[in-house]
Design an enzyme around this catalytic site. Sequence first.
Site, PDB file in Angstrom:
ATOM      1  N   ASP A  84       0.811  -1.218   0.000  1.00 34.40           N
ATOM      2  CA  ASP A  84       0.000   0.000   0.000  1.00 34.40           C
ATOM      3  C   ASP A  84       0.848   1.273   0.000  1.00 34.40           C
ATOM      4  O   ASP A  84       1.906   1.327   0.633  1.00 34.40           O
ATOM      5  CB  ASP A  84      -0.906  -0.016   1.241  1.00 34.40           C
ATOM      6  CG  ASP A  84      -2.021   0.994   1.168  1.00 34.40           C
ATOM      7  OD1 ASP A  84      -2.543   1.238   0.059  1.00 34.40           O
ATOM      8  OD2 ASP A  84      -2.399   1.538   2.222  1.00 34.40           O
ATOM      9  N   HIS A 183      -7.203  10.723   5.965  1.00 34.46           N
ATOM     10  CA  HIS A 183      -6.432   9.704   6.667  1.00 34.46           C
ATOM     11  C   HIS A 183      -6.314  10.034   8.158  1.00 34.46           C
ATOM     12  O   HIS A 183      -6.339  11.187   8.557  1.00 34.46           O
ATOM     13  CB  HIS A 183      -5.019   9.598   6.078  1.00 34.46           C
ATOM     14  CG  HIS A 183      -4.967   8.781   4.820  1.00 34.46           C
ATOM     15  ND1 HIS A 183      -4.361   9.224   3.679  1.00 34.46           N
ATOM     16  CD2 HIS A 183      -5.430   7.543   4.532  1.00 34.46           C
ATOM     17  CE1 HIS A 183      -4.449   8.297   2.740  1.00 34.46           C
ATOM     18  NE2 HIS A 183      -5.092   7.277   3.230  1.00 34.46           N
ATOM     19  N   VAL A 234      -8.813   0.413   5.639  1.00 31.94           N
ATOM     20  CA  VAL A 234      -8.941   0.770   7.050  1.00 31.94           C
ATOM     21  C   VAL A 234      -7.597   0.568   7.728  1.00 31.94           C
ATOM     22  O   VAL A 234      -6.954  -0.476   7.545  1.00 31.94           O
ATOM     23  CB  VAL A 234     -10.008  -0.103   7.752  1.00 31.94           C
ATOM     24  CG1 VAL A 234     -10.081   0.244   9.240  1.00 31.94           C
ATOM     25  CG2 VAL A 234     -11.376   0.075   7.098  1.00 31.94           C
TER      26      VAL A 234
END
Length: 287
Positions: A84, A183, A234
């Site tokens: 990610d 975020h 998440v």
Amino acid sequence: MPLTTTGDLVGRAAAARGAVGAFNVITLEHIEAVIAGAELAGRPVVLQISENTVEFRYGRLLPLARAAVAAAERSSVPVALHLDHVISDRLLRQAPDAGFSSVMYDAARLPYADNLAATCAAADWAHAQGLWVEAELGEVGGKDGRPPLDAHAPGARTDPRQACAFVADSGVDALAVAVGTTHAMTERTAALDHALLKRLSGTLGIPLVLHGSSGVPDGELTAAVAGGISKVNVGTALNAAMTAAIREYLAAHPRAVDSRTYLAVGREAMARTVASLIAVLDPAPGA
């Protein structure tokens, strides 16, 4: 069971008008908790390791990645491994040999033309290795010299026409869009731009990803999935659950020194959070 692929999980979710939960992991306890929560919910899940986490782990990808693969192979539900928010090309090139089936290449901080060029190069290389590629498009800077806004900066919104051109020119498999999340939110107060999401979903023709989902209430998540989101990221929600549980345990047991006691409590709190969120994203039973 053997590792599955992110592309397969997201594709199946999109076809069913659902979404797969993708959870960022930092420690072995995170990995175990995410898989336990997915097993409790009876749903597939994506384990995500971010570039920030790799930096935290002394810049070494393999120890955590190998732990994730080993845990996934013992899971009773399908699990995929995703790298990610990759900025470093050096890290990108480690993904195939470390068990990852997908990467999110993050050049959204760059001006549009530079973002597109960097993403094209990354996607070309990743696709040649069999990797599924996610990218991110925030808000393009204005003619007055404003810099581009990160996709999760307050007020940032992805323009559908710009996004359509970006997807067509870059060849990415999924796009993370700016529709009102931020975020690292610790309160679930985000209100999403559902009208914009509907336009993006109707225009782009590829799966859409929601980042910064820890701050999104259940009802907003349900509406986002109905509006076209197929992958929901998440991270902070897990850390908040773990920290709160450990804090409570240590307050009640001030003389505790065995880390297994409070890590077990934190791991269980994260597992419950994962199970609850997955059920919101995909209320239908089965993987």
